[in-house]
Design an enzyme around this catalytic site. Structure first.
Site, PDB file in Angstrom:
ATOM      1  NE  ARG A 197      -4.113   3.036   2.219  1.00  0.00           N
ATOM      2  CZ  ARG A 197      -5.128   3.149   1.505  1.00  0.00           C
ATOM      3  NH1 ARG A 197      -5.216   4.389   0.944  1.00  0.00           N
ATOM      4  NH2 ARG A 197      -6.004   2.334   1.418  1.00  0.00           N
ATOM      5  CB  THR A 198       0.349  -2.108   3.328  1.00  0.00           C
ATOM      6  OG1 THR A 198      -0.445  -1.337   4.224  1.00  0.00           O
ATOM      7  CG2 THR A 198       1.575  -2.757   4.440  1.00  0.00           C
ATOM      8  CE  LYS A 258      -5.297 -25.061  -7.953  1.00  0.00           C
ATOM      9  NZ  LYS A 258      -3.933 -25.240  -8.681  1.00  0.00           N
ATOM     10  CG  HIS A 314      -0.695  -2.082   9.752  1.00  0.00           C
ATOM     11  ND1 HIS A 314       0.528  -2.219   9.152  1.00  0.00           N
ATOM     12  CD2 HIS A 314      -1.583  -1.396   8.931  1.00  0.00           C
ATOM     13  CE1 HIS A 314       0.322  -1.811   7.850  1.00  0.00           C
ATOM     14  NE2 HIS A 314      -0.932  -1.374   7.582  1.00  0.00           N
ATOM     15  NE  ARG A 369      -2.572  -5.678   5.279  1.00  0.00           N
ATOM     16  CZ  ARG A 369      -2.975  -4.342   5.022  1.00  0.00           C
ATOM     17  NH1 ARG A 369      -4.031  -3.995   4.357  1.00  0.00           N
ATOM     18  NH2 ARG A 369      -2.382  -3.356   5.681  1.00  0.00           N
TER      19      ARG A 369
HETATM   20  N1   CP Z   1      -3.249   1.733   5.844  1.00  0.00           N
HETATM   21  C1   CP Z   1      -3.071   0.632   5.266  1.00  0.00           C
HETATM   22  O1   CP Z   1      -2.752  -0.506   5.607  1.00  0.00           O
HETATM   23  O2   CP Z   1      -3.914   0.767   3.916  1.00  0.00           O
HETATM   24  P1   CP Z   1      -3.953  -0.712   3.070  1.00  0.00           P
HETATM   25  O3   CP Z   1      -4.991  -1.703   3.467  1.00  0.00           O
HETATM   26  O4   CP Z   1      -4.552   0.043   1.632  1.00  0.00           O
HETATM   27  O5   CP Z   1      -2.499  -1.151   2.888  1.00  0.00           O
END
Ligand code: CP
Length: 307
Positions: A59-60, A87, A137, A109
Site C-alpha cells: 500500500r504505502t 554488499k 507511520h 521505509r
Molecule cells: N498499511 C501499510 O503500511 O501497508 P504496507 O505495509 O503494505 O505498506
C-alpha cells in the site's frame, strides 16, 4: 496557515494540530483532483523524489509513487533487496549516492525505529518517514484521521479504539498522537502481553475486553498481529487470540450501535478480523487506501514548499 512547521515528516509527534489540519484540508483538494478524468496536476514538476524501501510494502509504496506521479514529480524507486545494501553499503552512503543524482526528497521505509530521524541529521534532502520499525507511520495516521473525518464530519470528541498488537505497531503510536492532537478520545485494547509498558503514559484508556471496547467506541481500528516482529510467544495460540480479540460479524451485529471498522492492512483474514466484517458495510478499509493517495499528495506538496 499555509506552511508546515517542520522541514521533514518524521513522525506525528513532531507535528502541531495546525500542521495536521493543514495536511487534511490540503488532502481534501487533492482527493477532488484524483477523482477527475485527468488526475494529474503540475505542482511538483522538476522535483525528483526517491522512494527508498528497506522493508516490504504494498500500500504505502504504491500510494507514494502514485501521489508523486499525480503531482508530476520525477520518481525513482529503490528496494534494498536488489541493491548494494546486500554488499554491505551503509544507509548514509546509500542515500548520499542517491542524492548525488540530484534527488530533492526522500520517502523511506526502514525496519529500524528512528531510521528517518537519523537520516535527517546526516543529509540535506527533505525526508518523509514511510514507517520505521515499531516507531511511527505518520502518513498512515494522517490517512486514518482523514478517513474518520470524512465519515463522521469531525474527529474532536469521537471515541476511537485501537485493537490488537499495539506493542509491535507503528500505526498505533502514530494514530494515538494524531487523534489526541485532534481532540479524540483514544482507547487501546488487546492482551496485556501486547501492550507496551509505557502505554499509560500516553494518556489513552486501556481495555482488555473486546466487547467493552467495541461498545465504547465510534470507530474500531483493528491491527494486524505482526508475527514477523514477535521473537517470543505473546499468546498461547492464534486460535485463542481470535476467540478473545478477533472481530466477527456476530459480535459486530450484537453491538448496541453501528460502529465504523478500519484496518491499516495487510489483513490477516480470519485472525484479527473475519472477511465478512472486512468486506462488510461498516468497513472503510478500501476508502482508507483511496484516501492514502490524496493525503500523501498533500504531505509531499506541503513539504516541497510550493504554496
Ligand atoms: N498499511 C501499510 O503500511 O501497508 P504496507 O505495509 O503494505 O505498506
Amino acid at each position: 496557515m499555509t506552511k508546515l512547521s517542520t522541514k521533514h515528516l518524521l513522525g506525528i509527534k513532531e507535528l502541531t494540530a495546525d500542521d495536521i489540519n493543514l495536511i487534511l484540508t490540503t488532502a481534501e483538494s487533492f482527493k477532488e483532483v484524483i477523482n477527475r478524468p485527468i488526475k494529474k496536476v503540475p505542482s511538483l514538476r522538476d522535483i525528483t523524489i526517491a522512494n527508498l524501501f528497506f522493508e516490504n510494502s504494498t500500500r504505502t509504496k504504491l500510494s507514494f509513487e502514485l501521489a508523486e506521479k499525480r503531482l508530476s514529480a520525477d520518481v525513482v524507486n529503490f528496494s534494498s533487496a536488489s541493491s548494494s545494501v546486500k554488499k554491505g553499503e551503509t544507509l548514509i552512503d546509500t542515500v548520499n549516492n542517491i542524492l548525488a543524482m540530484k534527488v530533492d526528497m526522500v520517502v523511506m521505509r526502514h525496519p529500524n525505529p528512528g531510521a528517518a530521524v537519523f537520516l535527517s541529521k546526516h543529509i540535506d534532502a527533505k525526508i518523509v518517514n514511510a514507517g520505521d520499525g515499531a516507531h511511527e507511520h505518520p502518513t498512515q495516521a494522517l490517512l486514518d484521521a482523514f478517513s474518520i473525518k470524512e465519515k463522521l464530519g469531525t474527529i474532536k470528541g469521537k471515541k476511537i479504539a485501537i485493537i490488537g498488537d499495539v506493542l509491535h505497531s507503528r500505526v498505533a503510536l502514530s494514530n494515538i498522537f494524531c487523534l489526541q492532537k485532534l481532540g479524540a478520545e483514544v482507547m487501546v485494547c488487546g492482551p496485556t502481553t501486547l501492550m507496551p509498558k509505557y502505554i499509560h503514559s500516553l494518556g489513552v484508556k486501556v481495555e482488555h475486553n473486546l466487547r467493552k471496547a467495541l461498545e465504547w467506541c465510534d470507530v474500531a481500528n483493528m491491527l494486524r498481529i505482526q508475527l514477523e516482529r514477535q521473537d517470543i510467544k505473546y499468546f498461547p495460540s492464534l486460535r485463542e487470540y481470535t476467540m478473545l480479540f478477533g472481530l466477527n460479524k456476530e459480535l459486530l451485529d450484537s453491538l448496541t450501535k453501528k460502529i465504523i471498522v478500519m484496518h491499516p492492512g495487510p489483513i490477516n483474514r480470519g485472525v484479527e478480523i473475519t472477511s465478512d466484517v472486512a468486506d462488510g458495510s461498516q468497513s472503510i478499509i478500501l476508502e482508507q487506501v483511496e484516501n492514502g493517495v490524496a493525503v500523501r499528495m498533500a504531505v509531499l506538496f506541503l513539504l516541497a514548499g510550493r504554496v
